[in-house]
Design a protein around this motif. Sequence first.
Motif, mmCIF file in Angstrom:
data_model
loop_
_atom_site.group_PDB
_atom_site.id
_atom_site.type_symbol
_atom_site.label_atom_id
_atom_site.label_comp_id
_atom_site.label_asym_id
_atom_site.label_seq_id
_atom_site.Cartn_x
_atom_site.Cartn_y
_atom_site.Cartn_z
ATOM 1 N N LYS A 178 37.590 39.170 33.908
ATOM 2 C CA LYS A 178 38.408 39.883 34.673
ATOM 3 C C LYS A 178 38.899 41.149 34.127
ATOM 4 C CE LYS A 178 41.852 37.333 36.238
ATOM 5 N NZ LYS A 178 43.126 36.763 36.485
ATOM 6 N N GLY A 179 39.195 41.131 32.723
ATOM 7 C CA GLY A 179 39.574 42.445 32.123
ATOM 8 C C GLY A 179 38.361 43.707 32.280
ATOM 9 N N GLN A 180 37.039 43.182 32.056
ATOM 10 C CA GLN A 180 36.257 44.283 32.242
ATOM 11 C C GLN A 180 36.013 44.721 33.692
ATOM 12 O OE1 GLN A 180 32.973 41.601 30.600
ATOM 13 N NE2 GLN A 180 32.553 42.978 29.397
ATOM 14 N N LEU A 181 36.284 43.725 34.705
ATOM 15 C CA LEU A 181 36.287 44.144 36.086
ATOM 16 C C LEU A 181 37.460 45.178 36.255
ATOM 17 C CD1 LEU A 181 35.321 41.221 37.992
ATOM 18 C CD2 LEU A 181 34.214 43.188 38.211
ATOM 19 N N ILE A 182 38.537 44.888 35.614
ATOM 20 C CA ILE A 182 39.853 45.676 35.969
ATOM 21 C C ILE A 182 39.312 47.111 35.253
ATOM 22 C CG2 ILE A 182 42.244 46.155 35.365
ATOM 23 C CD1 ILE A 182 42.777 43.268 35.906
ATOM 24 N N LEU A 183 38.897 47.313 34.076
ATOM 25 C CA LEU A 183 38.515 48.246 33.279
ATOM 26 C C LEU A 183 37.380 49.076 34.178
ATOM 27 C CD1 LEU A 183 38.385 50.437 31.159
ATOM 28 C CD2 LEU A 183 37.043 48.817 29.944
ATOM 29 N N SER A 184 36.508 48.562 34.756
ATOM 30 C CA SER A 184 35.229 49.253 35.335
ATOM 31 C C SER A 184 35.899 50.046 36.595
ATOM 32 C CB SER A 184 34.207 48.202 35.642
ATOM 33 O OG SER A 184 33.532 47.506 34.592
ATOM 34 N N GLN A 185 36.695 48.938 37.441
ATOM 35 C CA GLN A 185 37.105 49.614 38.757
ATOM 36 C C GLN A 185 38.204 50.608 38.271
ATOM 37 O OE1 GLN A 185 38.587 45.994 40.687
ATOM 38 N NE2 GLN A 185 36.570 44.903 40.789
ATOM 39 N N THR A 186 38.993 50.633 37.398
ATOM 40 C CA THR A 186 39.941 51.731 37.183
ATOM 41 C C THR A 186 39.261 52.822 36.780
ATOM 42 O OG1 THR A 186 41.568 49.975 36.261
ATOM 43 C CG2 THR A 186 42.263 52.224 35.652
ATOM 44 N N LEU A 187 38.146 52.811 35.763
ATOM 45 C CA LEU A 187 37.587 54.070 35.542
ATOM 46 C C LEU A 187 36.699 54.614 36.766
ATOM 47 C CD1 LEU A 187 35.667 53.124 32.090
ATOM 48 C CD2 LEU A 187 37.414 54.855 32.361
ATOM 49 N N GLY A 188 36.344 53.791 37.636
ATOM 50 C CA GLY A 188 35.544 54.583 38.568
ATOM 51 C C GLY A 188 36.481 54.995 39.529
ATOM 52 N N THR A 189 37.918 54.413 39.820
ATOM 53 C CA THR A 189 38.802 55.198 40.726
ATOM 54 C C THR A 189 39.555 56.299 39.910
ATOM 55 O OG1 THR A 189 39.512 52.980 41.377
ATOM 56 C CG2 THR A 189 40.864 54.544 41.684
ATOM 57 N N ILE A 190 39.677 56.292 38.991
ATOM 58 C CA ILE A 190 40.094 57.466 38.085
ATOM 59 C C ILE A 190 39.051 58.653 38.443
ATOM 60 C CG2 ILE A 190 40.767 58.702 35.952
ATOM 61 C CD1 ILE A 190 42.168 55.938 34.924
ATOM 62 N N ILE A 191 38.010 58.546 37.944
ATOM 63 C CA ILE A 191 36.986 59.646 38.224
ATOM 64 C C ILE A 191 36.796 59.992 39.590
ATOM 65 C CG2 ILE A 191 34.537 60.158 38.018
ATOM 66 C CD1 ILE A 191 34.477 58.128 35.436
ATOM 67 N N ALA A 192 36.687 58.970 40.438
ATOM 68 C CA ALA A 192 36.595 59.509 41.919
ATOM 69 C C ALA A 192 38.065 60.461 42.457
ATOM 70 C CB ALA A 192 36.674 58.223 42.699
ATOM 71 N N ASN A 193 39.080 59.887 41.842
ATOM 72 C CA ASN A 193 40.363 60.701 42.170
ATOM 73 C C ASN A 193 40.424 61.910 41.462
ATOM 74 O OD1 ASN A 193 41.203 58.321 43.514
ATOM 75 N ND2 ASN A 193 42.721 57.874 41.978
ATOM 76 N N ALA A 194 39.865 62.062 40.464
ATOM 77 C CA ALA A 194 39.649 63.275 39.677
ATOM 78 C C ALA A 194 38.663 64.270 40.279
ATOM 79 C CB ALA A 194 39.399 63.036 38.237
ATOM 80 N N LEU A 195 37.628 63.855 40.760
ATOM 81 C CA LEU A 195 36.710 64.696 41.445
ATOM 82 C C LEU A 195 37.589 65.162 42.858
ATOM 83 C CD1 LEU A 195 33.171 62.829 41.059
ATOM 84 C CD2 LEU A 195 34.146 65.053 39.986
ATOM 85 N N MET A 196 38.167 64.183 43.529
ATOM 86 C CA MET A 196 38.824 64.649 44.714
ATOM 87 C C MET A 196 39.962 65.714 44.431
ATOM 88 S SD MET A 196 37.728 63.477 47.485
ATOM 89 C CE MET A 196 37.853 64.862 48.698
ATOM 90 N N TYR A 197 40.618 65.368 43.442
ATOM 91 C CA TYR A 197 41.724 66.550 43.141
ATOM 92 C C TYR A 197 41.112 67.908 43.059
ATOM 93 C CZ TYR A 197 45.514 68.611 40.622
ATOM 94 O OH TYR A 197 46.309 69.515 40.180
ATOM 95 N N ILE A 198 40.113 67.970 42.343
ATOM 96 C CA ILE A 198 39.398 69.487 42.097
ATOM 97 C C ILE A 198 39.032 69.884 43.659
ATOM 98 C CG2 ILE A 198 37.119 70.594 41.520
ATOM 99 C CD1 ILE A 198 37.178 68.358 38.978
ATOM 100 N N GLN A 199 38.584 69.097 44.468
ATOM 101 C CA GLN A 199 38.445 69.670 45.760
ATOM 102 C C GLN A 199 39.544 69.893 46.339
ATOM 103 O OE1 GLN A 199 34.662 66.492 46.853
ATOM 104 N NE2 GLN A 199 35.505 67.642 48.520
#
Length: 450
Positions: A76-97
Amino acid sequence: MDKFDQYKRLLRLGIAGIEIFIETLFFVYVWDEVYRELRVTMFLNKGNWMMIGFYVLYLIVFVYLYGGTKYAYYKKGQLILSQTLGTIIANALMYIQIIMVVGRFPFPTIWPMLVMSAADLVVIMLINQLSGGIFKKMFPPKRLLLICDMAYKENLIRKLSGRKDLYTVTRCVSAAEPLVKLQQEVQDCDAMMLYGLEEQKRNDLVKFCYEKSIRIYVAPEISDLLLRGADRVHSFDTPFLLLRNSGISFEQRVMKRAMDVIISGCMLLVASPFMLLTALAIKMEDHGPALFKQERVTLNGRKFYIYKFRSMIVDAEKNGAQFSSKNDSRITKVGKFIRATRLDELPQLLNILKGDMSIVGPRPERQQYIDEFCKETPEFIYRLKVKAGLTGYAQIYGKYNTTPLDKLKLDLMYIESYSVLLDMKLIFLTLKIMFTKESTEGVDEGQNHA
């Protein structure tokens, strides 16, 4: 086969899809309601759908890249970390746009995205809490028959006991038993795991399990991994596999070197303030040198000096070279922190610019250790088919205390399936292991590392 097993992938995709859908709804609200008044020009419907489409694409790519869809596989901890990192990077790229559209940087435009990211994290935790219960009920641990060389039994049992959510070892049988008996043993189990079997017996068991549709986990041999990178040859009606056995091709080496120079140069610019602070902290603790260099081995056995921030006391190896162990008294207070955060590795960016190392590749070992490992596993020298790396397959999927044989197998998986896209994937995955404590564990006391 468990009656629900055939639905596992669909269930994983369904839950991941729900999570992405909810996060997309958050973005639609933020984009349409919050950023509407800040935009320089108003978007038509096609423009709005384009922004939403980009966001969904980023979420799918990065959540999948980090393994955020591997329910009932990662903890569970690995899944939360994986999804959080993926979401943060997606949000960061979207913020640049969004910055390009809004025309303002960085405030006040960043606050809506920060709030949205916090809401995303809440959704991730709630969905993982609910899905954990669903998968636990639908997919109980598999009853596993372990067939192995008994010399490796204790180590394998220890590893499997760390994943009781996936496996329950019901029996452990010696690989020396006759083939007929091994075939009979599997009848009462959900799956079979093979490790250290004689080649012909292993092949016969694999065919037997294929015929009976029995799930089987097989530890690959060195030759299996070399065959993995083979090309199919159809010059006539007898199929052949071609192994060039030369490492990566000339064209791949050129592209890899270009990528190394560009990425390491950019990373040095970004990391320079952190490197300065790290050097000052080391110096202030014991007044010793901030850097240390050590001879290592790279492509084709060439020796070079690797640079790292010093994480141990000045005379750490006055009694000779030795592996770092758990709770190693030689590691300084600052050293513990920079090891946990990987800051001690940053000076190796200079090695990459010089051409001694690559961003991705097998970790460079000392000649003394290579000689020791080759006595037990002569094939360990195969790692020198490519340039040593700052990060790599064995560093991401293994640990500091992973045995040399398993490190070799992981590195061969990388060498025999090399591509530029694989390098990019491993670079992104390196961000994940920076938050994974287990990957820096020292060697256990008394562990036979070789």
